[in-house]
Design a protein around this motif. Structure first.
Motif, mmCIF file in Angstrom:
data_model
loop_
_atom_site.group_PDB
_atom_site.id
_atom_site.type_symbol
_atom_site.label_atom_id
_atom_site.label_comp_id
_atom_site.label_asym_id
_atom_site.label_seq_id
_atom_site.Cartn_x
_atom_site.Cartn_y
_atom_site.Cartn_z
ATOM 1 N N THR A 108 0.837 -1.200 0.000
ATOM 2 C CA THR A 108 0.000 0.000 0.000
ATOM 3 C C THR A 108 0.874 1.252 0.000
ATOM 4 O O THR A 108 0.620 2.193 -0.749
ATOM 5 C CB THR A 108 -0.945 0.006 1.222
ATOM 6 N N GLU A 109 1.910 1.244 0.824
ATOM 7 C CA GLU A 109 2.819 2.394 0.883
ATOM 8 C C GLU A 109 3.539 2.586 -0.454
ATOM 9 O O GLU A 109 3.681 3.712 -0.934
ATOM 10 C CB GLU A 109 3.843 2.196 2.002
ATOM 11 N N LYS A 110 3.952 1.494 -1.087
ATOM 12 C CA LYS A 110 4.630 1.562 -2.384
ATOM 13 C C LYS A 110 3.699 2.177 -3.439
ATOM 14 O O LYS A 110 4.109 3.045 -4.212
ATOM 15 C CB LYS A 110 5.056 0.150 -2.801
ATOM 16 N N ILE A 111 2.442 1.746 -3.447
ATOM 17 C CA ILE A 111 1.463 2.259 -4.406
ATOM 18 C C ILE A 111 1.188 3.740 -4.144
ATOM 19 O O ILE A 111 1.172 4.561 -5.057
ATOM 20 C CB ILE A 111 0.166 1.427 -4.358
ATOM 21 N N LEU A 112 0.977 4.074 -2.881
ATOM 22 C CA LEU A 112 0.687 5.463 -2.523
ATOM 23 C C LEU A 112 1.859 6.377 -2.859
ATOM 24 O O LEU A 112 1.666 7.480 -3.379
ATOM 25 C CB LEU A 112 0.328 5.560 -1.038
ATOM 26 N N ASN A 113 3.073 5.916 -2.611
ATOM 27 C CA ASN A 113 4.246 6.712 -2.974
ATOM 28 C C ASN A 113 4.304 6.941 -4.475
ATOM 29 O O ASN A 113 4.655 8.026 -4.937
ATOM 30 C CB ASN A 113 5.537 6.051 -2.478
ATOM 31 N N GLY A 114 3.959 5.914 -5.265
ATOM 32 C CA GLY A 114 3.923 6.057 -6.717
ATOM 33 C C GLY A 114 2.883 7.071 -7.155
ATOM 34 O O GLY A 114 3.138 7.894 -8.045
ATOM 35 N N ILE A 115 1.710 7.028 -6.540
ATOM 36 C CA ILE A 115 0.649 7.985 -6.864
ATOM 37 C C ILE A 115 1.097 9.404 -6.515
ATOM 38 O O ILE A 115 0.912 10.337 -7.297
ATOM 39 C CB ILE A 115 -0.663 7.614 -6.138
ATOM 40 N N HIS A 116 1.720 9.564 -5.346
ATOM 41 C CA HIS A 116 2.213 10.885 -4.943
ATOM 42 C C HIS A 116 3.301 11.376 -5.896
ATOM 43 O O HIS A 116 3.345 12.561 -6.230
ATOM 44 C CB HIS A 116 2.744 10.847 -3.515
#
Length: 131
Positions: A108-116
């Protein structure tokens, strides 16, 4: 003046816009857009705590939306492109987006960092106007 713990508002897409609710407190609201929902959530939260003389600050409220809802609303973000950008298997991300699998906290953190990161890149772009 008393202080409260963080309030989590879960955001869901509806036929008429968005709804938001808290599982910790009886706080519910709606909005036709995400910004309207966020403003309404602040008002509803302040109203709920008004009698207790608790002042709500913007950082007291955290908004959460699940992957399926997020990608349903932000259709401009292509899951395959995002997967490639963050080095994730596109099929795996697709399973998260469709709700078939639940990502770990690390994923989830990896995905959210990518979105950011994509958001940051987009915010730094200026488009040239051609004649």
């Amino acid at each position: 003046m008393a202080k409260i713990k963080k309030i989590t508002i879960t955001v869901e897409k509806t036929d008429t816009g968005f709804s938001g609710f808290s599982e910790e407190y009886p706080i519910f609201t709606t909005g036709q857009s995400i910004p309207e929902l966020i403003n309404n959530a602040y008002e509803a939260t302040e109203f709920y705590f008004e009698e207790e003389k608790i002042k709500i600050q913007p950082n007291d409220i955290k908004f959460e939306i699940d992957f399926k809802q997020f990608f349903k609303f932000y259709k401009v973000i292509n899951a395959k492109f995002l997967a490639e950008k963050i080095g994730m298997n596109p099929t795996l991300l697709s399973q998260y987006v469709q709700g078939h699998k639940k990502p770990s906290a690390k994923q989830t953190e990896k995905i959210l960092n990518g979105i950011h990161q994509i958001g940051q890149e987009l915010s730094e772009i200026n488009l040239l106007q051609t004649a």
